[in-house]
Write an enzyme that holds these catalytic residues in place. Structure first.
Site, PDB file in Angstrom:
ATOM      1  N   SER A   7       0.846  -1.202   0.000  1.00 23.85           N
ATOM      2  CA  SER A   7       0.000   0.000   0.000  1.00 23.85           C
ATOM      3  C   SER A   7       0.880   1.250   0.000  1.00 23.85           C
ATOM      4  O   SER A   7       1.635   1.501   0.941  1.00 23.85           O
ATOM      5  CB  SER A   7      -0.906   0.005   1.236  1.00 23.85           C
ATOM      6  OG  SER A   7      -1.561   1.245   1.320  1.00 23.85           O
ATOM      7  N   HIS A  30      -1.348  -1.287  -4.200  1.00 23.86           N
ATOM      8  CA  HIS A  30      -2.591  -0.816  -3.591  1.00 23.86           C
ATOM      9  C   HIS A  30      -2.522   0.700  -3.425  1.00 23.86           C
ATOM     10  O   HIS A  30      -1.556   1.232  -2.865  1.00 23.86           O
ATOM     11  CB  HIS A  30      -2.751  -1.507  -2.233  1.00 23.86           C
ATOM     12  CG  HIS A  30      -4.036  -1.256  -1.533  1.00 23.86           C
ATOM     13  ND1 HIS A  30      -5.204  -1.947  -1.823  1.00 23.86           N
ATOM     14  CD2 HIS A  30      -4.357  -0.399  -0.538  1.00 23.86           C
ATOM     15  CE1 HIS A  30      -6.176  -1.535  -1.029  1.00 23.86           C
ATOM     16  NE2 HIS A  30      -5.688  -0.577  -0.234  1.00 23.86           N
ATOM     17  N   ASP A  32      -4.589   3.985  -2.030  1.00 24.68           N
ATOM     18  CA  ASP A  32      -5.680   4.425  -1.159  1.00 24.68           C
ATOM     19  C   ASP A  32      -6.067   5.866  -1.445  1.00 24.68           C
ATOM     20  O   ASP A  32      -5.294   6.791  -1.178  1.00 24.68           O
ATOM     21  CB  ASP A  32      -5.232   4.336   0.306  1.00 24.68           C
ATOM     22  CG  ASP A  32      -5.063   2.907   0.776  1.00 24.68           C
ATOM     23  OD1 ASP A  32      -6.054   2.160   0.754  1.00 24.68           O
ATOM     24  OD2 ASP A  32      -3.937   2.538   1.168  1.00 24.68           O
ATOM     25  N   MET A  34      -8.424   8.876  -0.366  1.00 19.54           N
ATOM     26  CA  MET A  34      -9.208   9.304   0.808  1.00 19.54           C
ATOM     27  C   MET A  34      -9.668  10.745   0.643  1.00 19.54           C
ATOM     28  O   MET A  34      -8.921  11.571   0.103  1.00 19.54           O
ATOM     29  CB  MET A  34      -8.351   9.206   2.068  1.00 19.54           C
ATOM     30  CG  MET A  34      -7.807   7.822   2.314  1.00 19.54           C
ATOM     31  SD  MET A  34      -6.773   7.826   3.790  1.00 19.54           S
ATOM     32  CE  MET A  34      -6.301   6.104   3.848  1.00 19.54           C
ATOM     33  N   HIS A  63      -8.286   1.603  -3.963  1.00 20.75           N
ATOM     34  CA  HIS A  63      -9.233   1.499  -2.846  1.00 20.75           C
ATOM     35  C   HIS A  63      -9.812   2.892  -2.604  1.00 20.75           C
ATOM     36  O   HIS A  63      -9.113   3.776  -2.101  1.00 20.75           O
ATOM     37  CB  HIS A  63      -8.457   0.970  -1.620  1.00 20.75           C
ATOM     38  CG  HIS A  63      -9.259   0.849  -0.368  1.00 20.75           C
ATOM     39  ND1 HIS A  63      -8.678   0.574   0.854  1.00 20.75           N
ATOM     40  CD2 HIS A  63     -10.590   0.953  -0.128  1.00 20.75           C
ATOM     41  CE1 HIS A  63      -9.614   0.517   1.785  1.00 20.75           C
ATOM     42  NE2 HIS A  63     -10.787   0.755   1.214  1.00 20.75           N
ATOM     43  N   MET A  65     -11.915   5.426  -0.718  1.00 21.85           N
ATOM     44  CA  MET A  65     -12.560   5.741   0.557  1.00 21.85           C
ATOM     45  C   MET A  65     -13.124   7.139   0.434  1.00 21.85           C
ATOM     46  O   MET A  65     -12.623   8.107   1.042  1.00 21.85           O
ATOM     47  CB  MET A  65     -11.526   5.638   1.703  1.00 21.85           C
ATOM     48  CG  MET A  65     -11.184   4.198   2.053  1.00 21.85           C
ATOM     49  SD  MET A  65      -9.618   4.029   2.933  1.00 21.85           S
ATOM     50  CE  MET A  65      -8.499   3.940   1.551  1.00 21.85           C
ATOM     51  N   MET A 134     -11.540  -4.850   5.988  1.00 23.07           N
ATOM     52  CA  MET A 134     -10.732  -3.849   6.687  1.00 23.07           C
ATOM     53  C   MET A 134     -10.455  -4.364   8.103  1.00 23.07           C
ATOM     54  O   MET A 134     -11.385  -4.534   8.902  1.00 23.07           O
ATOM     55  CB  MET A 134     -11.460  -2.503   6.760  1.00 23.07           C
ATOM     56  CG  MET A 134     -11.711  -1.841   5.406  1.00 23.07           C
ATOM     57  SD  MET A 134     -10.242  -1.686   4.367  1.00 23.07           S
ATOM     58  CE  MET A 134      -9.176  -0.702   5.421  1.00 23.07           C
ATOM     59  N   GLY A 139      -8.516   4.814   6.975  1.00 22.70           N
ATOM     60  CA  GLY A 139      -8.136   6.221   7.062  1.00 22.70           C
ATOM     61  C   GLY A 139      -6.652   6.444   7.289  1.00 22.70           C
ATOM     62  O   GLY A 139      -6.110   7.454   6.868  1.00 22.70           O
ATOM     63  N   ASP A 172      -6.910  -5.851   4.716  1.00 26.30           N
ATOM     64  CA  ASP A 172      -6.220  -4.559   4.629  1.00 26.30           C
ATOM     65  C   ASP A 172      -6.147  -3.920   6.011  1.00 26.30           C
ATOM     66  O   ASP A 172      -7.182  -3.578   6.600  1.00 26.30           O
ATOM     67  CB  ASP A 172      -7.007  -3.656   3.657  1.00 26.30           C
ATOM     68  CG  ASP A 172      -6.311  -2.343   3.369  1.00 26.30           C
ATOM     69  OD1 ASP A 172      -5.191  -2.120   3.853  1.00 26.30           O
ATOM     70  OD2 ASP A 172      -6.919  -1.512   2.641  1.00 26.30           O
TER      71      ASP A 172
HETATM   72  C1  DX5 Z   1      -6.104   2.180   5.530  1.00 22.64           C
HETATM   73  C2  DX5 Z   1      -5.706   1.760   4.152  1.00 22.64           C
HETATM   74  C3  DX5 Z   1      -4.646   0.734   4.111  1.00 22.64           C
HETATM   75  C4  DX5 Z   1      -3.348   1.152   4.762  1.00 22.64           C
HETATM   76  C5  DX5 Z   1      -2.787  -0.054   5.457  1.00 22.64           C
HETATM   77  O1  DX5 Z   1      -7.286   2.870   5.483  1.00 22.64           O
HETATM   78  O2  DX5 Z   1      -6.822   1.246   3.446  1.00 22.64           O
HETATM   79  O3  DX5 Z   1      -4.419   0.265   2.781  1.00 22.64           O
HETATM   80  O4  DX5 Z   1      -2.392   1.639   3.862  1.00 22.64           O
HETATM   81  O5  DX5 Z   1      -1.660   0.321   6.173  1.00 22.64           O
HETATM   82  P1  DX5 Z   1      -0.951  -0.666   7.190  1.00 22.64           P
HETATM   83  O6  DX5 Z   1      -0.554  -1.897   6.392  1.00 22.64           O
HETATM   84  O7  DX5 Z   1       0.210   0.116   7.667  1.00 22.64           O
HETATM   85  O8  DX5 Z   1      -1.926  -1.010   8.255  1.00 22.64           O
HETATM   86 ZN    ZN Z   2      -6.503   0.274   1.501  1.00 22.73          ZN
END
Ligand code: DX5
Ligand code: ZN
Length: 217
Positions: A7, A30, A32, A34, A63, A65, A134, A139, A172
């Site tokens: 990620s 991956h 993210d 947000m 992903h 969000m 999740m 976040g 995740d």
């Molecule tokens: C959190 C994200 C994850 C995040 C995971 O909301 O969706 O993809 O990057 O990070 P780690 O692996 O550090 O928990």
């Molecule tokens: Zn994610």
């Protein structure tokens, strides 16, 4: 053997192209997105994904969000996403979102927050390609794995088996060498990991480490 998806949220944002290349041994990346509304943080958006796309051969696993999500699906596909994962929460027209993602030529994913029961996905099992459990509150990177999500992974794994479809089951949040074998044992086939890969100096070894501990489970 689980798919590993580093990620990018935990990467050095001042050097994203280099950071992305440093995890090129993984088949997926991956990403993210947000919005500071659906989740209490803002990360990066489609222009960043589009800028990175020409420099990677990995599958771009985006992903989202964000809320609303539907107005941004086309832009996400056009930016170069191979997979688009949306949340089941806050989206009364989830089925339509998944249909739209498929019509855009992408694999369609659904992410499920810690407080949402697995049954929330029962009516999309005939269309979903990727389910993303999740195991932290979405976040932020670097949070601790929520143990209570393990039974949900098992339930979803059984639901996938019953569907008879090749749905990928991802986890995740808080995935490292301690938690990876446990989620794989519960049925996960995809591991998304941010800080446990980008937090290490040798990212290739970190990716290999996750694969190795999972194969021993
Ligand atoms: C959190 C994200 C994850 C995040 C995971 O909301 O969706 O993809 O990057 O990070 P780690 O692996 O550090 O928990
Ligand atoms: Zn994610």
């Amino acid at each position: 053997m689980p798919i590993i998806a580093p990620s990018l949220l935990s990467a050095d944002f001042s050097n994203l192209r280099h950071e992305m290349n440093d995890v090129s041994s993984a088949p997926w990346l991956h990403l993210d997105v947000m919005d500071g509304h659906f989740v209490p943080n803002i990360s990066f958006g489609m222009p960043v994904i589009k800028a990175l796309r020409p420099y990677s051969e990995a599958k771009f696993d985006v992903h989202l969000m964000i809320e609303p999500v539907d107005p941004y699906l086309e832009a996400t596909a056009k930016a170069g996403a191979d997979h688009i994962t949306v949340h089941c929460e806050g989206n009364p027209h989830l089925y339509r979102s998944l249909q739209t993602i498929k019509a855009l030529g992408c694999k369609a994913g659904v992410a499920i927050c810690p407080a949402t029961p697995p049954e929330a996905l029962s009516q999309v099992m005939d269309i979903v390609d990727i389910i993303l459990v999740m195991s932290v509150n979405p976040g932020f990177g670097g949070q601790s794995f929520l143990e209570g999500q393990l039974p949900k992974i098992s339930v979803l794994s059984k639901m996938i088996l019953q569907s008879g479809r090749p749905v990928i089951l991802g986890v995740d949040g808080g995935i490292d060498e301690q938690t990876a074998p446990r989620v794989v044992e519960a049925g996960a086939t995809l591991l998304v990991a941010g800080s446990s890969i980008f937090g290490k100096a040798d990212r290739k070894a970190a990716i290999e480490g996750l694969v190795n501990v999972s194969c021993r489970s």
